[in-house]
Design an enzyme around this catalytic site. Structure first.
Site, PDB file in Angstrom:
ATOM      1  N   PHE A 150       0.864  -1.191   0.000  1.00  0.00           N
ATOM      2  CA  PHE A 150       0.000   0.000   0.000  1.00  0.00           C
ATOM      3  C   PHE A 150       0.901   1.243   0.000  1.00  0.00           C
ATOM      4  O   PHE A 150       1.904   1.279   0.709  1.00  0.00           O
ATOM      5  CB  PHE A 150      -0.884  -0.058   1.246  1.00  0.00           C
ATOM      6  CG  PHE A 150      -1.973   0.957   1.287  1.00  0.00           C
ATOM      7  CD1 PHE A 150      -3.173   0.723   0.631  1.00  0.00           C
ATOM      8  CD2 PHE A 150      -1.803   2.144   1.991  1.00  0.00           C
ATOM      9  CE1 PHE A 150      -4.202   1.669   0.683  1.00  0.00           C
ATOM     10  CE2 PHE A 150      -2.822   3.092   2.039  1.00  0.00           C
ATOM     11  CZ  PHE A 150      -4.023   2.849   1.382  1.00  0.00           C
TER      12      PHE A 150
ATOM     13  N   ASP B 182       1.671  -4.669   9.056  1.00  0.00           N
ATOM     14  CA  ASP B 182       0.502  -3.844   8.764  1.00  0.00           C
ATOM     15  C   ASP B 182      -0.708  -4.770   8.690  1.00  0.00           C
ATOM     16  O   ASP B 182      -0.761  -5.673   7.850  1.00  0.00           O
ATOM     17  CB  ASP B 182       0.719  -3.107   7.430  1.00  0.00           C
ATOM     18  CG  ASP B 182      -0.425  -2.149   7.092  1.00  0.00           C
ATOM     19  OD1 ASP B 182      -1.582  -2.429   7.474  1.00  0.00           O
ATOM     20  OD2 ASP B 182      -0.157  -1.134   6.428  1.00  0.00           O
TER      21      ASP B 182
ATOM     22  N   TYR C 107     -11.358   1.421  10.318  1.00  0.00           N
ATOM     23  CA  TYR C 107     -12.528   1.795   9.507  1.00  0.00           C
ATOM     24  C   TYR C 107     -12.847   0.784   8.413  1.00  0.00           C
ATOM     25  O   TYR C 107     -13.828   0.937   7.717  1.00  0.00           O
ATOM     26  CB  TYR C 107     -12.348   3.201   8.904  1.00  0.00           C
ATOM     27  CG  TYR C 107     -11.031   3.409   8.193  1.00  0.00           C
ATOM     28  CD1 TYR C 107     -10.823   2.908   6.920  1.00  0.00           C
ATOM     29  CD2 TYR C 107      -9.980   4.089   8.812  1.00  0.00           C
ATOM     30  CE1 TYR C 107      -9.608   3.088   6.280  1.00  0.00           C
ATOM     31  CE2 TYR C 107      -8.767   4.269   8.186  1.00  0.00           C
ATOM     32  CZ  TYR C 107      -8.580   3.762   6.913  1.00  0.00           C
ATOM     33  OH  TYR C 107      -7.368   3.916   6.300  1.00  0.00           O
ATOM     34  N   LYS C 108     -11.988  -0.239   8.233  1.00  0.00           N
ATOM     35  CA  LYS C 108     -12.282  -1.264   7.231  1.00  0.00           C
ATOM     36  C   LYS C 108     -13.181  -2.320   7.880  1.00  0.00           C
ATOM     37  O   LYS C 108     -14.362  -2.096   8.090  1.00  0.00           O
ATOM     38  CB  LYS C 108     -10.982  -1.821   6.656  1.00  0.00           C
ATOM     39  CG  LYS C 108     -10.279  -0.797   5.748  1.00  0.00           C
ATOM     40  CD  LYS C 108      -8.887  -1.160   5.340  1.00  0.00           C
ATOM     41  CE  LYS C 108      -8.286  -0.030   4.489  1.00  0.00           C
ATOM     42  NZ  LYS C 108      -6.834  -0.084   4.397  1.00  0.00           N
TER      43      LYS C 108
ATOM     44  N   ARG D 113     -12.350  -4.792  -6.435  1.00  0.00           N
ATOM     45  CA  ARG D 113     -12.231  -5.617  -5.232  1.00  0.00           C
ATOM     46  C   ARG D 113     -13.623  -5.793  -4.652  1.00  0.00           C
ATOM     47  O   ARG D 113     -14.363  -4.816  -4.503  1.00  0.00           O
ATOM     48  CB  ARG D 113     -11.328  -4.944  -4.195  1.00  0.00           C
ATOM     49  CG  ARG D 113      -9.876  -4.883  -4.609  1.00  0.00           C
ATOM     50  CD  ARG D 113      -8.999  -4.373  -3.484  1.00  0.00           C
ATOM     51  NE  ARG D 113      -9.468  -3.089  -2.960  1.00  0.00           N
ATOM     52  CZ  ARG D 113      -8.881  -2.435  -1.974  1.00  0.00           C
ATOM     53  NH1 ARG D 113      -7.823  -2.954  -1.365  1.00  0.00           N
ATOM     54  NH2 ARG D 113      -9.350  -1.278  -1.552  1.00  0.00           N
TER      55      ARG D 113
HETATM   56  C1  LIG Z   1      -6.081   1.125   4.316  1.00  0.00           C
HETATM   57  C2  LIG Z   1      -4.608   0.951   4.502  1.00  0.00           C
HETATM   58  C3  LIG Z   1      -3.829   1.936   5.111  1.00  0.00           C
HETATM   59  C4  LIG Z   1      -4.485   3.221   5.523  1.00  0.00           C
HETATM   60  O1  LIG Z   1      -3.659   4.173   6.091  1.00  0.00           O
HETATM   61  P1  LIG Z   1      -4.346   5.437   6.783  1.00  0.00           P
HETATM   62  O2  LIG Z   1      -3.236   6.206   7.333  1.00  0.00           O
HETATM   63  O3  LIG Z   1      -5.314   4.925   7.814  1.00  0.00           O
HETATM   64  O4  LIG Z   1      -5.080   6.170   5.707  1.00  0.00           O
HETATM   65  C5  LIG Z   1      -2.492   1.679   5.326  1.00  0.00           C
HETATM   66  N1  LIG Z   1      -1.928   0.504   4.931  1.00  0.00           N
HETATM   67  C6  LIG Z   1      -2.653  -0.452   4.310  1.00  0.00           C
HETATM   68  C7  LIG Z   1      -2.005  -1.738   3.900  1.00  0.00           C
HETATM   69  C8  LIG Z   1      -4.002  -0.247   4.071  1.00  0.00           C
HETATM   70  O5  LIG Z   1      -4.719  -1.187   3.458  1.00  0.00           O
END
Ligand SMILES: *Cc1c(COP(=O)(O)O)cnc(C)c1O
Length: 437
Positions: free
Chosen positions: A146, A232, A257-258, A406
């Site tokens: 990500f 992560d 939030y997911k 997705r």
């Molecule tokens: C959704 C996600 C994030 C989100 O980072 P934020 O700082 O909360 O916006 C980070 N890493 C991964 C792998 C994600 O899927």
């Protein structure tokens, strides 16, 4: 409305094909035998939404989130005012952290905190891990992770003069017809890990393919090389059971939030194994992380416990919906949630095989449910063109450039018929966008 009945009324060209009744029947019986079916009523109704398949990006609100937010505003904030800090708010990052750790992470108390965004929490944890390996010069990271994870690693390596050894995800599952499914394998980490490795930063579940990395094996490989791991868990937390203490994880972070349905901008959690806390330092040394915050002391003396990872005033209001979701998670347990999640994504693939593969859509996630996270990715060049029609019909998948959708059916809030409606709608929208098969 059933799409078998739906007609656009423009006389032919865009006429929607009927849906196969055996698949609808199968969806109905999967719903009938779903032990968690009743949980769906614990989520707020979404008028006009036929199929919500983006729980992997933003979970739906629980049915009582609005009520809890409003009563918090009226009674706690409005009624208790500043007294609220002494009556639970100050401790909230840690009390809620412990709850989340117990319910979803396999983390004993005193190791989990609720912080800022995932990005900021990861920034703190990466620095903390590197400070514990001051003589080592390399970080191992996923070149396709990500973006925030990659950007952070770039920046931190630059700040500290370290070298990043980037791992390219490789093929993890081979089938003749599907797209190549990629992820990070333990042997790739083993090839790079050595005396210079300070840290391995990876995502447990690949946000693109949904592949579940072998977290315990990779953690073990890193430790044998004398390195630390930061995991992560954004796509894992709330989707499948975790056992961070037993797996000997050093540091981990993830968003709420997911699959934890905390709402847009709900704060992320961080985990620090208790063995590291006494020596751990972090770069955002604020007044809320010290041993005695309200003494307003002359210099930063880190709190002896996990509180040292708290920086400033916590997002108390932003944690309210998460508490509601944790009530649900504690009630059913992560094992049952994972079983439902796997059943849902198995069904997505069953529907894919029958409805989408004939149109040339490619499956980009593992068929093997044991290494598949909470979502299924599919690829077709017309996905982007099909998106407006899908949204208009209340079918909401997650589009990923250049050609991916997705499908992330959040386990507690999604039913099998809803998944059927969604995949059928995707088929129809692709056909209307010009796909043939
Ligand atoms: C959704 C996600 C994030 C989100 O980072 P934020 O700082 O909360 O916006 C980070 N890493 C991964 C792998 C994600 O899927």
């Amino acid at each position: 409305m059933d799409s078998t009945e739906r007609r656009r009324g423009d006389g032919g060209r865009n006429e929607v094909r009927p849906g196969p009744t055996h698949l609808r029947g199968r969806a109905g019986s999967l719903d009938a035998y779903d032990p968690l079916a009743a949980q769906r009523t614990a989520f707020a109704a979404a008028p006009g939404v036929v199929s919500y398949l983006d729980g992997n990006s933003l979970g739906r609100p629980t049915a009582d989130a609005a009520e809890r937010l409003s009563s918090f505003t009226a009674d706690q904030w409005g009624g208790r005012l500043i007294r609220g800090w002494d009556e639970g708010w100050f401790e909230k990052p840690l009390t809620l952290g412990d709850r989340l750790g117990t319910a979803t992470l396999g983390a004993g108390p005193g190791q989990t905190f609720i912080g800022e965004s995932t990005t900021v929490v990861l920034y703190k944890l990466i620095h903390a891990a590197l400070d514990l390996r001051p003589d080592r010069t390399e970080i191992i990271a996923d070149s396709a992770n990500f973006p925030t994870d990659r950007y952070l690693i770039h920046g931190i390596a630059e700040e500290r003069g370290l070298t990043v050894r980037w791992l390219d995800p490789t093929e993890v599952e081979t089938t003749s017809s599907d797209a190549t499914v990629t992820g990070i394998r333990p042997d790739q980490v083993a090839d790079l890990a050595g005396d210079s490795t300070a840290l391995v930063l990876l995502s447990h579940i690949d946000y693109r393919t949904g592949y579940i990395a072998d977290l315990p094996a990779i953690t073990d490989i890193a430790h044998r090389a004398g390195a630390l791991v930061v995991w992560d868990l954004c796509h894992s937390a709330g989707a499948l059971p975790l056992d961070l203490d037993a797996w000997d994880v050093d540091f981990a972070a993830g968003c709420t939030y997911k699959y934890l349905n905390g709402g847009p901008g709900s704060p992320a959690f961080g985990y620090v194994a208790s063995r590291h806390i006494p020596a751990a330092t972090q770069p955002i040394r604020g007044w809320m992380g010290v041993a005695s915050a309200f003494e307003m002391g002359p210099s930063y003396e880190p709190h002896p416990g996990i509180r040292r990872f708290v920086s400033g005033t916590p997002a108390v209001l932003g944690m309210v919906p998460l508490e509601s979701m944790l009530d649900l998670v504690e009630g059913v347990g992560m094992e049952a949630i994972r079983a439902k999640s796997t059943a849902l994504t198995d069904f997505v693939i069953e529907l894919y095989d029958e409805l989408l593969a004939p149109l040339g859509v490619q499956l980009g996630s593992p068929r093997d449910g044991s290494v598949r996270g909470g979502h299924v990715t599919i690829h077709h060049d017309l996905c982007e063109a099909a998106l407006p029609a899908l949204w208009e019909r209340g079918i909401i998948p997650d589009f990923r450039r250049p050609n991916g959708l997705r499908l992330g059916p959040s386990p507690l809030s999604t039913g099998f018929t809803e998944v059927y409606e969604g995949v059928l709608g995707i088929r129809d929208a692709l056909l209307e966008a010009g796909a043939s098969g």
